[in-house]
Every structure is written in structure tokens, then in C-alpha cells.
Design a protein around this motif. Sequence first.
Motif, PDB file in Angstrom:
ATOM      1  N   ARG A  32     -11.390 -53.977   4.161  1.00  0.00           N
ATOM      2  CA  ARG A  32     -12.243 -52.805   4.352  1.00  0.00           C
ATOM      3  C   ARG A  32     -12.868 -52.794   5.750  1.00  0.00           C
ATOM      4  O   ARG A  32     -12.986 -51.758   6.392  1.00  0.00           O
ATOM      5  CB  ARG A  32     -13.334 -52.764   3.280  1.00  0.00           C
ATOM      6  CG  ARG A  32     -12.854 -52.291   1.916  1.00  0.00           C
ATOM      7  CD  ARG A  32     -14.028 -51.939   1.024  1.00  0.00           C
ATOM      8  NE  ARG A  32     -14.806 -53.124   0.675  1.00  0.00           N
ATOM      9  CZ  ARG A  32     -14.587 -53.877  -0.397  1.00  0.00           C
ATOM     10  NH1 ARG A  32     -13.600 -53.558  -1.216  1.00  0.00           N
ATOM     11  NH2 ARG A  32     -15.333 -54.934  -0.652  1.00  0.00           N
ATOM     12  N   ARG A  33     -13.271 -53.974   6.229  1.00  0.00           N
ATOM     13  CA  ARG A  33     -13.858 -54.026   7.560  1.00  0.00           C
ATOM     14  C   ARG A  33     -12.827 -53.647   8.626  1.00  0.00           C
ATOM     15  O   ARG A  33     -13.138 -52.932   9.579  1.00  0.00           O
ATOM     16  CB  ARG A  33     -14.415 -55.437   7.839  1.00  0.00           C
ATOM     17  CG  ARG A  33     -15.687 -55.761   7.052  1.00  0.00           C
ATOM     18  CD  ARG A  33     -16.414 -56.948   7.675  1.00  0.00           C
ATOM     19  NE  ARG A  33     -15.589 -58.153   7.654  1.00  0.00           N
ATOM     20  CZ  ARG A  33     -15.579 -59.040   6.675  1.00  0.00           C
ATOM     21  NH1 ARG A  33     -16.365 -58.864   5.601  1.00  0.00           N
ATOM     22  NH2 ARG A  33     -14.824 -60.111   6.726  1.00  0.00           N
ATOM     23  N   ARG A  34     -11.582 -54.102   8.456  1.00  0.00           N
ATOM     24  CA  ARG A  34     -10.528 -53.738   9.428  1.00  0.00           C
ATOM     25  C   ARG A  34     -10.262 -52.240   9.399  1.00  0.00           C
ATOM     26  O   ARG A  34     -10.112 -51.595  10.440  1.00  0.00           O
ATOM     27  CB  ARG A  34      -9.248 -54.503   9.125  1.00  0.00           C
ATOM     28  CG  ARG A  34      -9.332 -55.985   9.463  1.00  0.00           C
ATOM     29  CD  ARG A  34      -7.978 -56.618   9.276  1.00  0.00           C
ATOM     30  NE  ARG A  34      -7.987 -58.017   9.661  1.00  0.00           N
ATOM     31  CZ  ARG A  34      -6.932 -58.826   9.620  1.00  0.00           C
ATOM     32  NH1 ARG A  34      -5.780 -58.338   9.203  1.00  0.00           N
ATOM     33  NH2 ARG A  34      -7.020 -60.078   9.987  1.00  0.00           N
ATOM     34  N   THR A  35     -10.204 -51.663   8.202  1.00  0.00           N
ATOM     35  CA  THR A  35      -9.970 -50.219   8.095  1.00  0.00           C
ATOM     36  C   THR A  35     -11.106 -49.436   8.741  1.00  0.00           C
ATOM     37  O   THR A  35     -10.897 -48.427   9.426  1.00  0.00           O
ATOM     38  CB  THR A  35      -9.822 -49.822   6.620  1.00  0.00           C
ATOM     39  OG1 THR A  35      -8.772 -50.600   6.032  1.00  0.00           O
ATOM     40  CG2 THR A  35      -9.484 -48.341   6.494  1.00  0.00           C
ATOM     41  N   GLY A  36     -12.346 -49.891   8.560  1.00  0.00           N
ATOM     42  CA  GLY A  36     -13.480 -49.230   9.196  1.00  0.00           C
ATOM     43  C   GLY A  36     -13.402 -49.264  10.709  1.00  0.00           C
ATOM     44  O   GLY A  36     -13.725 -48.287  11.387  1.00  0.00           O
ATOM     45  N   ARG A  37     -12.923 -50.379  11.269  1.00  0.00           N
ATOM     46  CA  ARG A  37     -12.784 -50.456  12.726  1.00  0.00           C
ATOM     47  C   ARG A  37     -11.738 -49.470  13.228  1.00  0.00           C
ATOM     48  O   ARG A  37     -11.881 -48.859  14.283  1.00  0.00           O
ATOM     49  CB  ARG A  37     -12.414 -51.886  13.137  1.00  0.00           C
ATOM     50  CG  ARG A  37     -13.583 -52.871  13.011  1.00  0.00           C
ATOM     51  CD  ARG A  37     -13.313 -54.121  13.823  1.00  0.00           C
ATOM     52  NE  ARG A  37     -12.128 -54.828  13.366  1.00  0.00           N
ATOM     53  CZ  ARG A  37     -12.148 -55.785  12.444  1.00  0.00           C
ATOM     54  NH1 ARG A  37     -13.296 -56.135  11.864  1.00  0.00           N
ATOM     55  NH2 ARG A  37     -11.052 -56.396  12.086  1.00  0.00           N
ATOM     56  N   TYR A  38     -10.623 -49.282  12.456  1.00  0.00           N
ATOM     57  CA  TYR A  38      -9.593 -48.313  12.863  1.00  0.00           C
ATOM     58  C   TYR A  38     -10.152 -46.892  12.825  1.00  0.00           C
ATOM     59  O   TYR A  38      -9.873 -46.068  13.703  1.00  0.00           O
ATOM     60  CB  TYR A  38      -8.371 -48.409  11.943  1.00  0.00           C
ATOM     61  CG  TYR A  38      -7.347 -49.413  12.399  1.00  0.00           C
ATOM     62  CD1 TYR A  38      -6.402 -49.081  13.376  1.00  0.00           C
ATOM     63  CD2 TYR A  38      -7.298 -50.687  11.848  1.00  0.00           C
ATOM     64  CE1 TYR A  38      -5.462 -49.999  13.801  1.00  0.00           C
ATOM     65  CE2 TYR A  38      -6.365 -51.613  12.256  1.00  0.00           C
ATOM     66  CZ  TYR A  38      -5.446 -51.268  13.242  1.00  0.00           C
ATOM     67  OH  TYR A  38      -4.512 -52.184  13.649  1.00  0.00           O
ATOM     68  N   LEU A  39     -10.923 -46.565  11.792  1.00  0.00           N
ATOM     69  CA  LEU A  39     -11.441 -45.204  11.676  1.00  0.00           C
ATOM     70  C   LEU A  39     -12.466 -44.883  12.756  1.00  0.00           C
ATOM     71  O   LEU A  39     -12.560 -43.748  13.229  1.00  0.00           O
ATOM     72  CB  LEU A  39     -12.069 -45.020  10.290  1.00  0.00           C
ATOM     73  CG  LEU A  39     -11.101 -45.045   9.105  1.00  0.00           C
ATOM     74  CD1 LEU A  39     -11.856 -44.978   7.792  1.00  0.00           C
ATOM     75  CD2 LEU A  39     -10.104 -43.904   9.196  1.00  0.00           C
ATOM     76  N   LEU A  40     -13.266 -45.890  13.164  1.00  0.00           N
ATOM     77  CA  LEU A  40     -14.301 -45.657  14.155  1.00  0.00           C
ATOM     78  C   LEU A  40     -13.807 -45.815  15.582  1.00  0.00           C
ATOM     79  O   LEU A  40     -14.530 -45.500  16.519  1.00  0.00           O
ATOM     80  CB  LEU A  40     -15.472 -46.629  13.905  1.00  0.00           C
ATOM     81  CG  LEU A  40     -16.208 -46.454  12.566  1.00  0.00           C
ATOM     82  CD1 LEU A  40     -17.275 -47.514  12.400  1.00  0.00           C
ATOM     83  CD2 LEU A  40     -16.820 -45.061  12.454  1.00  0.00           C
ATOM     84  N   ALA A  41     -12.586 -46.306  15.755  1.00  0.00           N
ATOM     85  CA  ALA A  41     -12.077 -46.506  17.109  1.00  0.00           C
ATOM     86  C   ALA A  41     -11.823 -45.158  17.767  1.00  0.00           C
ATOM     87  O   ALA A  41     -11.345 -44.206  17.128  1.00  0.00           O
ATOM     88  CB  ALA A  41     -10.789 -47.315  17.085  1.00  0.00           C
ATOM     89  N   PRO A  42     -12.136 -44.973  19.069  1.00  0.00           N
ATOM     90  CA  PRO A  42     -11.902 -43.684  19.757  1.00  0.00           C
ATOM     91  C   PRO A  42     -10.415 -43.435  19.926  1.00  0.00           C
ATOM     92  O   PRO A  42      -9.623 -44.369  20.031  1.00  0.00           O
ATOM     93  CB  PRO A  42     -12.598 -43.885  21.114  1.00  0.00           C
ATOM     94  CG  PRO A  42     -12.600 -45.369  21.319  1.00  0.00           C
ATOM     95  CD  PRO A  42     -12.753 -45.972  19.958  1.00  0.00           C
ATOM     96  N   PRO A  43      -9.956 -42.154  19.904  1.00  0.00           N
ATOM     97  CA  PRO A  43      -8.533 -41.848  20.088  1.00  0.00           C
ATOM     98  C   PRO A  43      -8.098 -42.193  21.491  1.00  0.00           C
ATOM     99  O   PRO A  43      -8.901 -42.281  22.418  1.00  0.00           O
ATOM    100  CB  PRO A  43      -8.466 -40.330  19.834  1.00  0.00           C
ATOM    101  CG  PRO A  43      -9.835 -39.847  20.166  1.00  0.00           C
ATOM    102  CD  PRO A  43     -10.781 -40.947  19.770  1.00  0.00           C
TER     103      PRO A  43
END
Length: 301
Positions: free
Chosen positions: A77-88
Motif C-alpha cells: 500500500r505504501r508503494r502504491t501511494g508513492r506511485y499515485l502521489l508522484a508527479p507526471p
Amino acid sequence: MSDSENVFPPSLSAALLKLDPEDGEQIMEYLKTHVLLSREKALLQASVREQKKLLVENAKLKKDIEQLRVQLQEKQRRRTGRYLLAPPPPSLSPAPAPPVVPAAPAEAPPTSSQVRREKCNRRRRARPVSDPLRAEPPVDVSRLDLRVGRILSVRRHPLADGLTVQEVEVGEDAPRTVVSKLGEKTHLEQLPGSLVVLLCNVKPCKLRGVASQARLLCCSSPDDDDLALLLPPSGSAPGDRVTVTSYHGDPDHLLPSGLWQRLQVDLQVDGGGVASYKGGSLQVKGKGRCRGPALTCCCLR
């Protein structure tokens, strides 16, 4: 060696027999049985203790496994959160090279936006690049797939009185079904076995429920009162190409809409009965020219 010697030392057995010669043997049997039962009881208790120990260890292992699973889910879940919050990324090139990423035991799945961007990139890479210098195909008779055919059978259309249905061999694995309007003066019983000229790359269509896969070329008077099938030269065979000299292009797979009507106005039968296109005769190479059997100075349709 007797069973009593296995359980008791020889000195003890001898002492009991000396003290009580009559009942010594029974006492020894009683003692031996008691000792054996005690051993079995001890072994059983040890087995029960071992079983309980194994159950305790299994419960502990299950608890450890559950804790590891919870930790792994939390890490995911923490890894998925980092992907979602990462800038495009700042920009996307038409054909980006895929980054080299070291393999990870549990990699987070790509997000929906990343999937859409990747699909867009694939479509851009697959899109053909138009060549402004490439010439459009010419609009001439070479784009018509004209072939010699042999009529195998003729029947009236079951739903239309003015139409007929022919099965025509054109040198393919199976004959083609052709729906035509041949006119009332055509003797249908004389058509089977006749050679005709067929336009093979028209779009298949249904005419009153029957699929037509080609078009029979006919000579037609200006008022369409008289019709006659265009005849290929003698010696032709089903599948022979009908071409016009000086037009050497390849025929279309399927004619685009309206192209047949644009070319039809220049398909004529001259005064000598020879079919022509802009002055060039329709012919089968090495075998002769196509002719109208009776009509002259008329058009082809």
C-alpha cells in the motif's frame, strides 16, 4: 533370555524364587506386567506431550505467517501511494525508450493514467506516416479487376422477377454468386457454359436477400431496351485477366465508392463491336479482344 530377564536383573528373580518358591513365579509375572504397563504409559504420555508441543509450534508458525502477510500488504500500500502521489513526467516523446528498472520481488501495478499514456504512445508509434510525395493511384481502367468467367448455372431470383442469379467460375476455389438484370430478351437456358467478362472487385452486396459477389459486364443500348453480355475472345479460360493496353496498374482489392461510375462513362463498344476504354481495346493478352455479340456504338454497364 526370558521376558523376566529383560525386565528385571537375574539376582532379583532368584531372590524372589528363593523367598517364595510357590508364588515367586506369579509375583514375577505381576511385576513384569506392571513394569511393561508403566513403560507404555510413559511412552503414551511422551507422545501426547510431543503432539501438544507440535500443536503449539504450528500455532506459532501460523501467527508468524499472518504477521508477515500483514506487513507485506502494508508495504504494498505504501508503494502504491508513492506511485499515485508522484508527479507526471514533464513530457512524452513519440517513441520513448523503456527505462531499465531492476527487478523487485513485489512491484506495484501501473496506475490507470500510466496505462492510458502507454496506449497513446503505442498508437502514435503504430500510426503510418503519410508521405506527401507519394502520388495517389491513377483513376483509370487498371484499377478494375476484370476477369474471364464461365457461367455454371442460371436461375430466376426467388424474390424479384426482373433479376437472375448466376453461379460463375472465375478460376478460384469456389464459383461466385452474381445477381444481374439481364433483360427479358435474354435466353437464360443458353447461358450455362458461356464465357463472360466479370468485374470482381466490387463490394459484395445483397440484392433482395441474395448476396452478389461480382458484376457481369453487358453491352447496353442508350435506352437500356437491349442488353447483351460482353464476350471475351475465343480460347479464353476462367480467371484470365482482361486489361487495356498502356494501362498497367494493379487493380484495387475493393473499389472505393463511386469509382466504377467514374470509369464506366469511358467504357464503350465501338462501331466494330470491340469493347474499349478511351480508345484502347479490352483484351486478354495473347488471345484477342473482347467484343459485343450484336450491339455496337453502345456503352458497357
